[in-house]
Enzyme design. Structure first.
Site, PDB file in Angstrom:
ATOM      1  N   GLY A  74       0.820  -1.209   0.000  1.00 49.84           N
ATOM      2  CA  GLY A  74       0.000   0.000   0.000  1.00 49.84           C
ATOM      3  C   GLY A  74       0.851   1.255   0.000  1.00 49.84           C
ATOM      4  N   TYR A  75       1.843   1.279   0.864  1.00 48.39           N
ATOM      5  CA  TYR A  75       2.725   2.440   0.974  1.00 48.39           C
ATOM      6  C   TYR A  75       3.517   2.645  -0.317  1.00 48.39           C
ATOM      7  CZ  TYR A  75       6.197   5.628   2.989  1.00 48.39           C
ATOM      8  OH  TYR A  75       6.996   6.716   3.249  1.00 48.39           O
TER       9      TYR A  75
END
Length: 246
Positions: free
Chosen positions: A152-153
């Site tokens: 996600g990051y």
């Protein structure tokens, strides 16, 4: 130094960490600074000559509230010269994609990427009217190289760099610059929640063998948003202790 005297700056995510260090340095160099954050920042130690850093509780993903907060800054000062967006979350770490929930992925993207889109749109009309502006987004070396276990990051920061490049080119002839910084691991409260093994993995990839500091980020950031940096736009600056050399 009074490099930013007479200029107005908004720092999103400026209550702590990198954003706070940038807000403090801009203020100390003469800017009128307002911090937007979901946390309430404390800048009382900087108060002098009746100047202070103003703080507004704003969620970067709430477009209506953020637009109103930007409007209030412009109504107060009749201008807006600098936007620094340091808002961001890490999300799950040491988590392979098959264990990474859609809800967690969406939350990270909402804050790290969609929020950047919202706040960029919010400040551009005033900067276009002035024919001058500086927009800076805090990305990550993880968005360039990818960090395993942090899909996600890494995805959100890669997308943020695409936003910087695209919008930077859209406004390249307007007097407005749009740039990014891609730091390696910086010692901030945000990393307190990072799994120790993930933090060790990321630090081990830095040739200098240490974490960066918020003051080091602030030094580069304040040059990028200064009038001196007039021929840089759509670019993502590395700040990686030697990890990125391209």
């Amino acid at each position: 130094m009074n490099r930013f005297k007479g200029q107005v700056a908004v720092i999103v995510g400026g209550a702590r960490g990198i954003g706070k260090a940038i807000a403090q340095r801009l203020f100390n160099e003469g800017a009128e600074v307002t911090v937007f954050d979901v946390l309430k920042g404390d800048f009382s130690e900087l108060e002098n000559n009746h100047r202070t850093i103003k703080t507004t509780l704003v969620d970067i993903t709430d477009e209506a509230t953020l637009n109103e907060a930007v409007k209030n800054v412009i109504d107060t000062h009749d201008r807006l010269d600098i936007l620094v967006n340091s808002a961001g979350i890490v999300g799950p770490t040491s988590t392979k994609i098959l264990e990474y929930s859609l809800a967690d992925f969406q939350k990270v993207v909402d804050i790290n990427l969609t929020g950047a889109f919202i706040v960029t749109k919010a400040v551009l009309p005033q900067m276009c009217n002035q024919k001058f502006g500086r927009i800076l987004h805090l990305a990550s070396i993880g968005g360039k190289e990818g960090n395993p276990g942090m899909v996600g990051y890494a995805s959100s920061k890669s997308g943020l760099m695409g936003l910087v490049k695209g919008v930077g080119k859209e406004y390249a002839d307007s007097g407005i610059t749009v740039n990014g910084i891609a730091p390696a691991v910086i010692a901030t409260p945000m990393n307190e929640d990072t799994a120790p093994e993930m933090l060790q993995y990321m630090t081990s990839k830095i040739p200098m063998g240490r974490l960066g500091t918020t003051d080091e980020v602030a030094a580069l950031a304040c040059w990028i948003v200064s009038k001196e940096a007039s021929f840089n736009t759509g670019y993502v600056f590395d700040l990686s202790g030697g990890r990125a050399t391209y």
